[in-house]
Design a protein around this motif. Structure first.
Motif, PDB file in Angstrom:
ATOM      1  N   LEU A 258     -67.440  38.579  -3.507  1.00 47.80           N
ATOM      2  CA  LEU A 258     -66.331  38.303  -2.618  1.00 47.80           C
ATOM      3  C   LEU A 258     -66.628  38.826  -1.226  1.00 47.80           C
ATOM      4  CD1 LEU A 258     -65.043  38.893  -5.664  1.00 47.80           C
ATOM      5  CD2 LEU A 258     -62.967  38.268  -4.423  1.00 47.80           C
ATOM      6  N   GLY A 259     -66.432  37.955  -0.234  1.00 51.61           N
ATOM      7  CA  GLY A 259     -66.637  38.332   1.155  1.00 51.61           C
ATOM      8  C   GLY A 259     -65.382  38.056   1.956  1.00 51.61           C
ATOM      9  N   GLY A 260     -65.568  37.761   3.234  1.00 48.51           N
ATOM     10  CA  GLY A 260     -64.438  37.498   4.101  1.00 48.51           C
ATOM     11  C   GLY A 260     -63.928  38.760   4.769  1.00 48.51           C
ATOM     12  N   GLY A 261     -63.008  38.586   5.703  1.00 48.98           N
ATOM     13  CA  GLY A 261     -62.561  39.708   6.505  1.00 48.98           C
ATOM     14  C   GLY A 261     -61.385  40.483   5.951  1.00 48.98           C
ATOM     15  N   VAL A 262     -60.727  39.992   4.899  1.00 54.46           N
ATOM     16  CA  VAL A 262     -59.503  40.627   4.410  1.00 54.46           C
ATOM     17  C   VAL A 262     -59.792  41.753   3.418  1.00 54.46           C
ATOM     18  CG1 VAL A 262     -57.359  40.261   3.132  1.00 54.46           C
ATOM     19  CG2 VAL A 262     -58.125  38.551   4.794  1.00 54.46           C
ATOM     20  N   LEU A 263     -60.598  41.476   2.404  1.00 51.80           N
ATOM     21  CA  LEU A 263     -60.731  42.391   1.268  1.00 51.80           C
ATOM     22  C   LEU A 263     -61.366  43.740   1.590  1.00 51.80           C
ATOM     23  CD1 LEU A 263     -61.735  39.827  -1.502  1.00 51.80           C
ATOM     24  CD2 LEU A 263     -59.460  40.700  -0.932  1.00 51.80           C
ATOM     25  N   PRO A 264     -62.369  43.835   2.484  1.00 52.92           N
ATOM     26  CA  PRO A 264     -62.938  45.160   2.755  1.00 52.92           C
ATOM     27  C   PRO A 264     -61.928  46.173   3.265  1.00 52.92           C
ATOM     28  CG  PRO A 264     -64.422  43.446   3.543  1.00 52.92           C
ATOM     29  CD  PRO A 264     -63.143  42.761   3.155  1.00 52.92           C
ATOM     30  N   ARG A 265     -60.774  45.728   3.757  1.00 52.92           N
ATOM     31  CA  ARG A 265     -59.746  46.646   4.251  1.00 52.92           C
ATOM     32  C   ARG A 265     -58.881  47.198   3.131  1.00 52.92           C
ATOM     33  NH1 ARG A 265     -56.773  43.185   8.741  1.00 52.92           N
ATOM     34  NH2 ARG A 265     -57.514  41.430   7.492  1.00 52.92           N
ATOM     35  N   ILE A 266     -58.970  46.594   1.944  1.00 51.87           N
ATOM     36  CA  ILE A 266     -58.086  47.015   0.836  1.00 51.87           C
ATOM     37  C   ILE A 266     -58.882  47.142  -0.462  1.00 51.87           C
ATOM     38  CG2 ILE A 266     -55.937  46.135   1.813  1.00 51.87           C
ATOM     39  CD1 ILE A 266     -56.335  43.591   0.131  1.00 51.87           C
ATOM     40  N   VAL A 267     -60.068  47.718  -0.386  1.00 51.68           N
ATOM     41  CA  VAL A 267     -60.964  47.777  -1.555  1.00 51.68           C
ATOM     42  C   VAL A 267     -60.277  48.431  -2.743  1.00 51.68           C
ATOM     43  CG1 VAL A 267     -63.159  48.626  -2.446  1.00 51.68           C
ATOM     44  CG2 VAL A 267     -63.007  47.855  -0.071  1.00 51.68           C
TER      45      VAL A 267
END
Length: 342
Positions: A258-267
């Motif tokens: 999973l990539g994209g800009g949203v998920l790394p902020r809410i791991v």
């Protein structure tokens, strides 16, 4: 200047931002990375010119690989969530290759290190077909298929499949969205950065409460607010179902990334959510899905890494493209075709 003279230009062009970098030697990670706001530039060539002038010392690259958030047809592109469209030839470089952004992200997977990844459940990633997907300005999907001696990326527009729903609350959300004018609700409408905003508003209506209009960044930053927390909970659950569908469709036994800009902020929120349970929740294929790793890409600019790997392969003469997706001004097409990545 000949094609593949260094430095090379690599780019990840999204609906909101355009990320650029330079590759100064084959195998090196991109340097001189800069992020430009798409709204500040009328066209992609203008953004490229601004980057080269303002952030790269005015160099003229011998080759470029651009990963774009939208379908690529021949040497032409049209971004899904931006007005930018045109031809690779507009850049005026000796060699320009166009990729879908998630195709480039797929190419990056064998190049990523352990520090670039975070497990979201399941076993260690295995060899085999891999899938990559992710919510950003839109919802991208691609695959990576092992071949003799390497890998072949497969691009698609999987974010536009019908939205997956599993329970009454999600059915009510879809009902609200249809009543608001979306006759056909697709996954990207809710599983993206803008989709978080859509979900938040729809859940407020479903719950019969008033709520302020928040950005996606505000929503993930206010998880102590019950409606924001519920929005992220629904988002992660639906994303798990969507990711499971992608895994089954591609036969991604090698892992779902999973990539994209949203998920790394809410791991951590993703890890404690229903994401993994929903990923494996299939009455016929639960065992199949349970054996597939789910992994979050936390690298800063992985699509640039993929674009750099793509150019390095071509510079070595192992896979000169013949599918029309390149603007090529030097005679490299005589080399034998091999669709593989090292």
């Amino acid at each position: 200047m000949n094609a593949f003279d260094l430095p090379w230009l690599v780019a990840d062009i999204g609906g909101t931002n355009a990320r650029f970098g330079l590759v100064t030697s084959p195998g090196a990670r991109p340097s001189h990375v800069a992020v430009l706001a798409g709204a500040d530039h009328a066209t992609l060539p203008e953004a490229v010119a601004a980057y080269l002038t303002q952030h790269a010392g005015g160099v003229r690259p011998g080759a470029a690989c651009l990963a774009l958030a939208g379908p690529v047809e021949g040497d032409r592109y049209a971004l899904t969530n931006s007005a930018w469209s045109g031809s690779a030839s507009d850049l005026g470089l000796p060699y320009t290759m166009l990729l879908n952004d998630f195709e480039a992200l797929a190419v990056s997977l064998p190049r990523l290190e352990s520090a670039d990844l975070a497990s979201l459940g399941g076993p260690e990633p295995a060899h085999g077909v891999k899938a990559v997907l992710g919510p950003g300005t839109g919802l991208g999907v691609a695959g990576l298929v092992p071949t003799d001696g390497g890998w072949t990326p497969v691009s698609g527009e999987g974010g536009h499949v019908t939205v997956p729903v599993r329970d009454d609350r999600e059915r009510e959300i879809v009902r609200v969205l249809r009543a608001g004018g979306l006759d056909h609700v697709v996954a990207e409408h809710v599983l993206s950065g803008p989709g978080l905003v859509v979900l938040h508003r729809a859940l407020a209506e479903v719950n019969g409460v008033d709520a302020p209009r928040l950005s996606s960044a505000d929503i993930v930053a206010r998880l102590d607010d019950s409606l924001c927390a519920e929005t992220v909970e629904v988002f992660c659950g639906m994303l798990g179902s969507f990711a499971g569908n992608v895994a089954l469709t591609l036969g991604a036994r090698g892992g779902v990334y999973l990539g994209g800009g949203v998920l790394p902020r809410i791991v951590e929120r993703v890890r404690t959510s229903d994401f993994r349970a929903r990923f494996t929740d299939n009455p016929d294929m639960s065992g199949y899905l349970s054996a597939i790793a789910t992994t979050l890409i936390v690298a800063t600019q992985p699509a640039l890494t993929g674009a750099a790997a793509w150019l390095a392969q071509r510079a070595a003469g192992e896979w000169p493209p013949s599918d029309g997706r390149v603007n090529e001004l030097s005679p490299l097409r005589e080399r034998p075709l091999r669709r593989e990545l090292s």
